[in-house]
Design a protein around this motif. Structure first.
Motif, PDB file in Angstrom:
ATOM      1  N   LEU A 121      23.671  -4.415 104.416  1.00 23.14           N
ATOM      2  CA  LEU A 121      22.472  -4.320 105.239  1.00 23.14           C
ATOM      3  C   LEU A 121      22.817  -4.127 106.705  1.00 23.14           C
ATOM      4  O   LEU A 121      23.864  -4.576 107.181  1.00 23.14           O
ATOM      5  N   PHE A 122      21.914  -3.486 107.432  1.00 22.37           N
ATOM      6  CA  PHE A 122      21.815  -3.629 108.878  1.00 22.37           C
ATOM      7  C   PHE A 122      20.742  -4.692 109.086  1.00 22.37           C
ATOM      8  O   PHE A 122      19.600  -4.529 108.626  1.00 22.37           O
ATOM      9  N   THR A 123      21.055  -5.760 109.790  1.00 22.36           N
ATOM     10  CA  THR A 123      20.079  -6.836 109.890  1.00 22.36           C
ATOM     11  C   THR A 123      20.404  -7.759 111.060  1.00 22.36           C
ATOM     12  O   THR A 123      21.440  -7.626 111.720  1.00 22.36           O
ATOM     13  N   ALA A 124      19.504  -8.700 111.313  1.00 20.05           N
ATOM     14  CA  ALA A 124      19.660  -9.691 112.371  1.00 20.05           C
ATOM     15  C   ALA A 124      18.575 -10.733 112.164  1.00 20.05           C
ATOM     16  O   ALA A 124      17.765 -10.625 111.240  1.00 20.05           O
ATOM     17  N   VAL A 125      18.563 -11.753 113.014  1.00 23.45           N
ATOM     18  CA  VAL A 125      17.454 -12.709 113.042  1.00 23.45           C
ATOM     19  C   VAL A 125      16.901 -12.747 114.461  1.00 23.45           C
ATOM     20  O   VAL A 125      17.664 -12.882 115.431  1.00 23.45           O
ATOM     21  N   TYR A 126      15.592 -12.607 114.561  1.00 19.16           N
ATOM     22  CA  TYR A 126      14.891 -12.705 115.838  1.00 19.16           C
ATOM     23  C   TYR A 126      13.868 -13.824 115.758  1.00 19.16           C
ATOM     24  O   TYR A 126      13.370 -14.165 114.686  1.00 19.16           O
ATOM     25  N   ARG A 127      13.530 -14.380 116.930  1.00 21.21           N
ATOM     26  CA  ARG A 127      12.403 -15.303 117.021  1.00 21.21           C
ATOM     27  C   ARG A 127      11.317 -14.656 117.874  1.00 21.21           C
ATOM     28  O   ARG A 127      11.597 -14.167 118.975  1.00 21.21           O
ATOM     29  N   THR A 128      10.106 -14.638 117.356  1.00 19.74           N
ATOM     30  CA  THR A 128       9.016 -14.024 118.091  1.00 19.74           C
ATOM     31  C   THR A 128       8.667 -14.862 119.319  1.00 19.74           C
ATOM     32  O   THR A 128       8.837 -16.083 119.335  1.00 19.74           O
ATOM     33  N   SER A 129       8.183 -14.177 120.351  1.00 15.48           N
ATOM     34  CA  SER A 129       7.766 -14.843 121.581  1.00 15.48           C
ATOM     35  C   SER A 129       6.735 -13.959 122.268  1.00 15.48           C
ATOM     36  O   SER A 129       6.599 -12.772 121.927  1.00 15.48           O
ATOM     37  N   PRO A 130       6.007 -14.492 123.250  1.00 15.70           N
ATOM     38  CA  PRO A 130       5.000 -13.679 123.936  1.00 15.70           C
ATOM     39  C   PRO A 130       5.569 -12.455 124.638  1.00 15.70           C
ATOM     40  O   PRO A 130       4.841 -11.488 124.876  1.00 15.70           O
ATOM     41  N   THR A 131       6.850 -12.486 124.967  1.00 16.85           N
ATOM     42  CA  THR A 131       7.459 -11.353 125.667  1.00 16.85           C
ATOM     43  C   THR A 131       8.279 -10.461 124.746  1.00 16.85           C
ATOM     44  O   THR A 131       8.981  -9.566 125.207  1.00 16.85           O
ATOM     45  N   GLY A 132       8.191 -10.698 123.428  1.00 18.31           N
ATOM     46  CA  GLY A 132       8.915  -9.863 122.483  1.00 18.31           C
ATOM     47  C   GLY A 132       9.949 -10.652 121.717  1.00 18.31           C
ATOM     48  O   GLY A 132      10.279 -11.791 122.061  1.00 18.31           O
ATOM     49  N   PRO A 133      10.496 -10.066 120.649  1.00 17.61           N
ATOM     50  CA  PRO A 133      11.457 -10.776 119.800  1.00 17.61           C
ATOM     51  C   PRO A 133      12.757 -11.090 120.547  1.00 17.61           C
ATOM     52  O   PRO A 133      13.315 -10.233 121.234  1.00 17.61           O
ATOM     53  N   LYS A 134      13.208 -12.328 120.391  1.00 19.10           N
ATOM     54  CA  LYS A 134      14.450 -12.777 121.012  1.00 19.10           C
ATOM     55  C   LYS A 134      15.531 -12.933 119.939  1.00 19.10           C
ATOM     56  O   LYS A 134      15.300 -13.550 118.894  1.00 19.10           O
ATOM     57  N   LEU A 135      16.707 -12.424 120.218  1.00 16.81           N
ATOM     58  CA  LEU A 135      17.789 -12.427 119.238  1.00 16.81           C
ATOM     59  C   LEU A 135      18.297 -13.845 118.994  1.00 16.81           C
ATOM     60  O   LEU A 135      18.622 -14.573 119.934  1.00 16.81           O
ATOM     61  N   VAL A 136      18.377 -14.237 117.730  1.00 20.46           N
ATOM     62  CA  VAL A 136      18.885 -15.545 117.330  1.00 20.46           C
ATOM     63  C   VAL A 136      20.246 -15.406 116.663  1.00 20.46           C
ATOM     64  O   VAL A 136      21.186 -16.139 116.964  1.00 20.46           O
ATOM     65  N   VAL A 137      20.359 -14.473 115.717  1.00 20.59           N
ATOM     66  CA  VAL A 137      21.642 -14.165 115.068  1.00 20.59           C
ATOM     67  C   VAL A 137      21.943 -12.696 115.352  1.00 20.59           C
ATOM     68  O   VAL A 137      21.100 -11.835 115.098  1.00 20.59           O
ATOM     69  N   PRO A 138      23.125 -12.384 115.878  1.00 21.26           N
ATOM     70  CA  PRO A 138      23.420 -11.010 116.297  1.00 21.26           C
ATOM     71  C   PRO A 138      23.251  -9.981 115.192  1.00 21.26           C
ATOM     72  O   PRO A 138      23.413 -10.285 114.002  1.00 21.26           O
ATOM     73  N   GLU A 139      22.926  -8.772 115.602  1.00 18.78           N
ATOM     74  CA  GLU A 139      22.774  -7.670 114.656  1.00 18.78           C
ATOM     75  C   GLU A 139      24.109  -7.385 113.972  1.00 18.78           C
ATOM     76  O   GLU A 139      25.171  -7.427 114.596  1.00 18.78           O
ATOM     77  N   GLN A 140      24.028  -7.085 112.679  1.00 14.37           N
ATOM     78  CA  GLN A 140      25.241  -6.938 111.884  1.00 14.37           C
ATOM     79  C   GLN A 140      25.096  -5.826 110.856  1.00 14.37           C
ATOM     80  O   GLN A 140      23.988  -5.502 110.421  1.00 14.37           O
ATOM     81  N   HIS A 141      26.241  -5.279 110.478  1.00 10.12           N
ATOM     82  CA  HIS A 141      26.383  -4.421 109.302  1.00 10.12           C
ATOM     83  C   HIS A 141      27.129  -5.298 108.310  1.00 10.12           C
ATOM     84  O   HIS A 141      28.342  -5.494 108.410  1.00 10.12           O
ATOM     85  N   VAL A 142      26.401  -5.879 107.340  1.00  8.03           N
ATOM     86  CA  VAL A 142      26.943  -7.020 106.611  1.00  8.03           C
ATOM     87  C   VAL A 142      26.585  -6.937 105.132  1.00  8.03           C
ATOM     88  O   VAL A 142      25.510  -6.461 104.755  1.00  8.03           O
ATOM     89  N   ALA A 143      27.493  -7.417 104.293  1.00 14.40           N
ATOM     90  CA  ALA A 143      27.232  -7.505 102.858  1.00 14.40           C
ATOM     91  C   ALA A 143      26.087  -8.478 102.607  1.00 14.40           C
ATOM     92  O   ALA A 143      25.992  -9.536 103.250  1.00 14.40           O
ATOM     93  N   LEU A 144      25.225  -8.138 101.674  1.00 22.79           N
ATOM     94  CA  LEU A 144      24.062  -8.966 101.377  1.00 22.79           C
ATOM     95  C   LEU A 144      24.467 -10.394 101.061  1.00 22.79           C
ATOM     96  O   LEU A 144      23.853 -11.355 101.551  1.00 22.79           O
ATOM     97  N   ALA A 145      25.501 -10.581 100.236  1.00 21.99           N
ATOM     98  CA  ALA A 145      25.930 -11.932  99.862  1.00 21.99           C
ATOM     99  C   ALA A 145      26.348 -12.738 101.081  1.00 21.99           C
ATOM    100  O   ALA A 145      26.022 -13.925 101.202  1.00 21.99           O
ATOM    101  N   ASP A 146      27.071 -12.115 102.001  1.00 19.84           N
ATOM    102  CA  ASP A 146      27.502 -12.805 103.218  1.00 19.84           C
ATOM    103  C   ASP A 146      26.303 -13.137 104.112  1.00 19.84           C
ATOM    104  O   ASP A 146      26.266 -14.194 104.751  1.00 19.84           O
ATOM    105  N   TRP A 147      25.343 -12.231 104.144  1.00 18.55           N
ATOM    106  CA  TRP A 147      24.156 -12.457 104.976  1.00 18.55           C
ATOM    107  C   TRP A 147      23.338 -13.621 104.442  1.00 18.55           C
ATOM    108  O   TRP A 147      22.869 -14.476 105.207  1.00 18.55           O
ATOM    109  N   LEU A 148      23.180 -13.690 103.143  1.00 15.33           N
ATOM    110  CA  LEU A 148      22.437 -14.801 102.554  1.00 15.33           C
ATOM    111  C   LEU A 148      23.119 -16.133 102.858  1.00 15.33           C
ATOM    112  O   LEU A 148      22.456 -17.148 103.103  1.00 15.33           O
ATOM    113  N   GLN A 149      24.425 -16.122 102.878  1.00 12.27           N
ATOM    114  CA  GLN A 149      25.154 -17.348 103.209  1.00 12.27           C
ATOM    115  C   GLN A 149      24.898 -17.748 104.666  1.00 12.27           C
ATOM    116  O   GLN A 149      24.707 -18.928 104.968  1.00 12.27           O
TER     117      GLN A 149
END
Length: 241
Positions: A121-149
Motif C-alpha cells: 500500500l501507499f498509506t499513512a495516518v492523519y488526524r482531522t483538524s479545523p485546518t486540515g489533516p495533520k500527519l500522525v504516522v508518516p506516509e509509506q510504501h509498505v506491505a499490508l501485513a507490516d502496516w496492520l502491525q
C-alpha cells in the motif's frame, strides 16, 4: 484567490477551479488512466467554463504523490509549466492528504490508502483538524501485513478512505482491535475542489524548478541500477544519469 487544482496521481483524474470558497468548475473522471491525453484539455475547458482566462489564475495546486509514476508526472508537469509561464504560485499537497480531506469530522484518525499491488500500500495516518489533516504516522510504501502491525498501536477508531479500500477493509477489520470505518461513495475519490481550497491556505513552493513527484519508492530504473550496484546507495545512480 482564483486557484486551479489538479490530481492525476491515481486512477481518478480530478480538476477544479475555485475562487476562495466558491467552486467555479470541477470535473472528476474515473473511467480511464490516459491522464496525459486528457488532463490539459480538461484544464483549458474548466478555466473557460469558469469564465476565466489563464491570466486570471493566481495559484495552481497539485497533488504530487505518492501514486502512479506516469500519473504523478502529468500533474507536476502541468503545474510547473503553468506556474512558470503565468508567473503564479505553485503549491504541492500529498495525494494521501488530499484523500484525507474528504473526512471532515473533527479529531478522527484517517487512513488514506492506494493499492500499490502485490499486497503493498501507499498509506499513512492523519488526524482531522479545523485546518486540515495533520500527519500522525508518516506516509509509506509498505506491505499490508507490516502496516496492520503498525496500526496496532491505536486505541481509537480508524476511518479508511480511498477507492481501493474495498479490497482491504476485511483484513483491517479482522486484524485490528478498534472499530474500522469507511466512507461512502464519492468521498473515496480525491476532490480537486477540496484540494484547491486547502491549497489556498498552504505556503507556495520557494523554487518551482525544484518540484518533483513524490514517488515514495524507487523508480524501476533506480531499482535496476541499485541491483547492479549493491551497497552504492542512490547517490551513484544520480551521478550516472
Amino acid at each position: 484567490m482564483k486557484t486551479l487544482a489538479i490530481d492525476t496521481s491515481n486512477q481518478p483524474l480530478t480538476v477544479a477551479v475555485v475562487d476562495g470558497d466558491r467552486v467555479l468548475a470541477t470535473t472528476t473522471i474515473t473511467t480511464q488512466r490516459k491522464h496525459a491525453a486528457y488532463a490539459m484539455e480538461i484544464v483549458e475547458r474548466l478555466v473557460k467554463l469558469a469564465k476565466l482566462t489563464p491570466a486570471d489564475l493566481e495559484r495552481v495546486v497539485i497533488a504530487n504523490g505518492p501514486g502512479s509514476y506516469t500519473g504523478l508526472r502529468v500533474a507536476v508537469t502541468i503545474g510547473k509549466v503553468l506556474a512558470t509561464t503565468l508567473g503564479i504560485e505553485l503549491v504541492t499537497v500529498s495525494s494521501l492528504q488530499t484523500l484525507a480531506l474528504n473526512v471532515t469530522a473533527e479529531q478522527h484518525l484517517v487512513v488514506p490508502l492506494f493499492d500499490a499491488r502485490n499486497e503493498i500500500l501507499f498509506t499513512a495516518v492523519y488526524r482531522t483538524s479545523p485546518t486540515g489533516p495533520k500527519l500522525v504516522v508518516p506516509e509509506q510504501h509498505v506491505a499490508l501485513a507490516d502496516w496492520l502491525q503498525q496500526l496496532q498501536q491505536f486505541t481509537e477508531p480508524l476511518t479508511l478512505v480511498g477507492s481501493d479500500v474495498p479490497k482491504f477493509v476485511a483484513q483491517f477489520q479482522e486484524h485490528l482491535n478498534v472499530p474500522v470505518r469507511t466512507v461512502a461513495g464519492i468521498n473515496n475519490l480525491p476532490q480537486a475542489s477540496q484540494l484547491a481550497m486547502f491549497g489556498e491556505q498552504q505556503p507556495p513552493v520557494a523554487d518551482v524548478d525544484q518540484v518533483v513527484p513524490n514517488y515514495l519508492r524507487m523508480t524501476q530504473a533506480e531499482a535496476e541500477w541499485q541491483h547492479k550496484h549493491p551497497g552504492e546507495g542512490s547517490t551513484g545512480y544520480v551521478e550516472q544519469v
